[in-house]
Design a protein around this motif. Structure first.
Motif, mmCIF file in Angstrom:
data_model
loop_
_atom_site.group_PDB
_atom_site.id
_atom_site.type_symbol
_atom_site.label_atom_id
_atom_site.label_comp_id
_atom_site.label_asym_id
_atom_site.label_seq_id
_atom_site.Cartn_x
_atom_site.Cartn_y
_atom_site.Cartn_z
ATOM 1 N N LEU A 19 0.766 -1.383 0.014
ATOM 2 C CA LEU A 19 -0.029 0.011 0.060
ATOM 3 C C LEU A 19 0.868 1.411 -0.098
ATOM 4 O O LEU A 19 0.335 2.250 -0.552
ATOM 5 C CB LEU A 19 -1.085 0.070 1.284
ATOM 6 N N GLY A 20 2.036 1.101 0.507
ATOM 7 C CA GLY A 20 2.749 2.513 0.658
ATOM 8 C C GLY A 20 2.392 3.312 1.746
ATOM 9 O O GLY A 20 2.817 4.447 1.715
ATOM 10 N N THR A 21 1.777 2.706 2.773
ATOM 11 C CA THR A 21 1.307 3.395 3.852
ATOM 12 C C THR A 21 2.185 4.142 4.814
ATOM 13 O O THR A 21 3.125 3.777 5.216
ATOM 14 C CB THR A 21 0.485 2.262 4.946
ATOM 15 N N ARG A 67 -3.919 9.566 2.170
ATOM 16 C CA ARG A 67 -3.710 8.437 1.399
ATOM 17 C C ARG A 67 -3.408 8.754 0.001
ATOM 18 O O ARG A 67 -2.785 7.793 -0.552
ATOM 19 C CB ARG A 67 -4.927 7.606 1.492
ATOM 20 N N LEU A 68 -3.846 9.832 -0.600
ATOM 21 C CA LEU A 68 -3.515 10.019 -1.832
ATOM 22 C C LEU A 68 -2.012 10.134 -2.297
ATOM 23 O O LEU A 68 -1.471 10.125 -3.441
ATOM 24 C CB LEU A 68 -4.326 11.513 -2.221
ATOM 25 N N GLY A 69 -1.134 10.396 -1.171
ATOM 26 C CA GLY A 69 0.453 10.558 -1.383
ATOM 27 C C GLY A 69 0.997 9.196 -1.004
ATOM 28 O O GLY A 69 2.330 9.120 -1.199
ATOM 29 N N TRP A 70 0.370 7.988 -0.991
ATOM 30 C CA TRP A 70 0.932 6.651 -0.703
ATOM 31 C C TRP A 70 1.363 6.165 -2.036
ATOM 32 O O TRP A 70 0.952 6.188 -2.976
ATOM 33 C CB TRP A 70 0.078 5.774 -0.110
ATOM 34 N N ILE A 71 2.696 5.762 -1.953
ATOM 35 C CA ILE A 71 3.313 5.009 -3.005
ATOM 36 C C ILE A 71 3.936 3.983 -2.455
ATOM 37 O O ILE A 71 4.548 3.875 -1.645
ATOM 38 C CB ILE A 71 4.315 5.929 -3.887
ATOM 39 N N MET A 87 6.626 4.829 9.605
ATOM 40 C CA MET A 87 7.319 5.652 9.879
ATOM 41 C C MET A 87 8.760 5.849 9.149
ATOM 42 O O MET A 87 9.413 6.897 8.822
ATOM 43 C CB MET A 87 7.771 5.871 11.401
ATOM 44 N N ALA A 88 9.357 4.725 8.926
ATOM 45 C CA ALA A 88 10.685 4.698 8.774
ATOM 46 C C ALA A 88 11.147 4.118 7.307
ATOM 47 O O ALA A 88 12.058 4.596 6.494
ATOM 48 C CB ALA A 88 11.759 4.051 9.720
ATOM 49 N N ILE A 89 10.434 2.959 6.613
ATOM 50 C CA ILE A 89 10.734 2.314 5.511
ATOM 51 C C ILE A 89 9.856 2.941 4.375
ATOM 52 O O ILE A 89 10.485 3.401 3.360
ATOM 53 C CB ILE A 89 10.468 0.935 5.763
ATOM 54 N N ASN A 90 8.673 3.252 4.429
ATOM 55 C CA ASN A 90 7.875 3.711 3.389
ATOM 56 C C ASN A 90 8.151 4.895 2.798
ATOM 57 O O ASN A 90 8.288 5.423 1.667
ATOM 58 C CB ASN A 90 6.305 3.561 3.464
ATOM 59 N N PRO A 91 8.427 6.116 3.732
ATOM 60 C CA PRO A 91 8.556 7.187 3.443
ATOM 61 C C PRO A 91 9.749 7.516 2.402
ATOM 62 O O PRO A 91 9.755 8.201 1.380
ATOM 63 C CB PRO A 91 8.745 8.312 4.791
#
Length: 197
Positions: free
Chosen positions: A84-86, A91-95, A147-151
């Motif tokens: 999901l890229g949470t 949510r629109l900014g999730w990649i 918090m650490a991986i997806n961003p």
């Protein structure tokens, strides 16, 4: 040892990729020959769903390989969060952090569960496997991914795609050499998958 764990996860993920890809290809072929129908729409939706499951399955089986059954759920959830890229952004900014995020989630979940099983005192054995290990491992993997991986991966993956797309207008020989080198580096491993995507 870790490469073997990774390959175990990939071997469980491959049926989703193969079956989903073939389903999508058949759907496109049938649409080309006979036009769009309910059957081709169903095949497209099922094929896409199989592709969406590949990252959670990859992470789940990496975690399962490390920590057995208790690692499966936090690994699955970590892979789902990667897919999901949470993040904490809207949510629109999730990649999706994709393959790399799923790998991190699987290893983190498996190692966290192993650590928790060893560290939780014996006095809490009656609630350890049913409550504490699942809850604490999910909390850890969820916080790690969100918090650490997806961003940072959220910023890195589009940058890499832009860089590779930018090379298409230049020398095709350089682009082909770069992609071929990445794909041949580990023959089906994570670098190969990143180049293919």
């Amino acid at each position: 040892e870790y490469y073997g764990l990774l390959m175990s996860g990939i071997s469980h993920m491959l049926p989703f990729v193969v079956a989903g890809g073939v389903m999508l290809a058949l759907s496109l072929l049938l649409q080309h020959l006979f036009g769009r129908s309910d059957i081709t729409t169903m095949m497209t939706n099922v094929g896409n769903a199989a592709f969406r499951m590949m990252y959670p399955v990859l992470a789940a089986f990496i975690a399962y390989s490390i920590a057995d059954r208790p690692g499966f759920m936090p690994g699955l959830m970590g892979g789902y969060l990667a897919q999901l890229g949470t993040t904490t952004a809207p949510r629109l900014g999730w990649i999706s952090s994709g393959f790399w995020g799923a790998i991190v989630a699987g290893f983190a979940a498996g190692l966290a569960v192993r650590l928790l099983i060893r560290r939780i005192p014996q006095e809490l054995d009656h609630i350890k496997t049913g409550l504490l290990v699942p809850l604490l491992s999910l909390l850890f993997v969820g916080a790690l991914m969100v918090m650490a991986i997806n961003p940072p991966l959220r910023r890195c993956i589009p940058w890499l795609s832009i860089q590779l797309d930018g090379m298409q207008g230049g020398s095709r020989l350089v682009l082909g050499t770069l992609l071929g080198g990445m794909m041949a580096t580990d023959y089906g491993g994570p670098i190969n998958k990143a180049a293919y995507v």
